[in-house]
Write a protein that holds these residues in place. Sequence first.
Motif, PDB file in Angstrom:
ATOM      1  N   ARG A 121       0.864  -1.182   0.000  1.00  0.00           N
ATOM      2  CA  ARG A 121       0.000   0.000   0.000  1.00  0.00           C
ATOM      3  C   ARG A 121       0.899   1.230   0.000  1.00  0.00           C
ATOM      4  N   PRO A 122       0.883   2.005  -1.066  1.00  0.00           N
ATOM      5  CA  PRO A 122       1.811   3.130  -1.152  1.00  0.00           C
ATOM      6  C   PRO A 122       1.431   4.291  -0.241  1.00  0.00           C
ATOM      7  N   ASP A 123       2.375   4.709   0.566  1.00  0.00           N
ATOM      8  CA  ASP A 123       2.240   5.955   1.317  1.00  0.00           C
ATOM      9  C   ASP A 123       2.842   7.093   0.515  1.00  0.00           C
ATOM     10  N   LEU A 124       3.916   6.794  -0.191  1.00  0.00           N
ATOM     11  CA  LEU A 124       4.637   7.794  -0.961  1.00  0.00           C
ATOM     12  C   LEU A 124       4.874   7.234  -2.363  1.00  0.00           C
ATOM     13  N   VAL A 125       4.520   8.005  -3.375  1.00  0.00           N
ATOM     14  CA  VAL A 125       4.755   7.623  -4.763  1.00  0.00           C
ATOM     15  C   VAL A 125       5.514   8.764  -5.421  1.00  0.00           C
ATOM     16  N   THR A 126       6.707   8.457  -5.908  1.00  0.00           N
ATOM     17  CA  THR A 126       7.507   9.475  -6.587  1.00  0.00           C
ATOM     18  C   THR A 126       7.941   8.926  -7.934  1.00  0.00           C
ATOM     19  N   GLY A 127       8.227   9.820  -8.837  1.00  0.00           N
ATOM     20  CA  GLY A 127       8.687   9.387 -10.137  1.00  0.00           C
ATOM     21  C   GLY A 127       9.150  10.553 -10.962  1.00  0.00           C
ATOM     22  N   PHE A 128       9.867  10.220 -12.026  1.00  0.00           N
ATOM     23  CA  PHE A 128      10.321  11.250 -12.955  1.00  0.00           C
ATOM     24  C   PHE A 128      10.368  10.661 -14.353  1.00  0.00           C
ATOM     25  N   ARG A 129      10.301  11.553 -15.317  1.00  0.00           N
ATOM     26  CA  ARG A 129      10.419  11.177 -16.718  1.00  0.00           C
ATOM     27  C   ARG A 129      11.568  11.964 -17.317  1.00  0.00           C
ATOM     28  N   LEU A 130      12.470  11.250 -17.974  1.00  0.00           N
ATOM     29  CA  LEU A 130      13.550  11.900 -18.713  1.00  0.00           C
ATOM     30  C   LEU A 130      13.048  12.132 -20.130  1.00  0.00           C
ATOM     31  N   GLU A 131      12.970  13.386 -20.525  1.00  0.00           N
ATOM     32  CA  GLU A 131      12.441  13.760 -21.826  1.00  0.00           C
ATOM     33  C   GLU A 131      13.513  14.434 -22.647  1.00  0.00           C
ATOM     34  N   ALA A 132      13.339  14.401 -23.955  1.00  0.00           N
ATOM     35  CA  ALA A 132      14.274  15.083 -24.850  1.00  0.00           C
ATOM     36  C   ALA A 132      14.178  16.587 -24.620  1.00  0.00           C
ATOM     37  N   ALA A 133      15.308  17.238 -24.678  1.00  0.00           N
ATOM     38  CA  ALA A 133      15.325  18.688 -24.526  1.00  0.00           C
ATOM     39  C   ALA A 133      14.621  19.329 -25.708  1.00  0.00           C
TER      40      ALA A 133
END
Length: 143
Positions: A121-133
């Motif tokens: 059960r998530p208390d904290l959800v983090t994430g990122f996306r690396l995108e082209a400049a």
Amino acid sequence: MRELDRAEALRLLATVSLGRIVFTQHALPAVRPVNHLVDGEDVVIRIHEGGALASLAAPADGPGVVVAYEADAMDPDTHLGWSVVVTGYARPVADAEDVDRYADLLRPWVERATTRTLRIRPDLVTGFRLEAAAPPPAPVIRG
């Protein structure tokens, strides 16, 4: 690099089936690759008795065991993609209907029989996306 909101991070996590669970083993951090499914906001994995992850199968009515779960999809050529980390409590799934449903939906990738099902059960959800400049703006020609 763009930060993901919770909903987008969980949506992306549901698009892949393999991740890594981070837990404590003998007072040290340990990491194991496992396959998963996302059910609502919960991350569900199956484990076998006697393995390193069996220590996470604390009683279902207890507080659970704090874990992190990470999955990603990165292109090795472009170095673009995303990564999501879910931090929360892992508890065994006690409901027999849920256990049977997850057994049908989540087949282990290894030859060993899985006998337990865990829900994170998530208390904290983090994430990122690396995108082209973004390309530089075109020069303005005045004339």
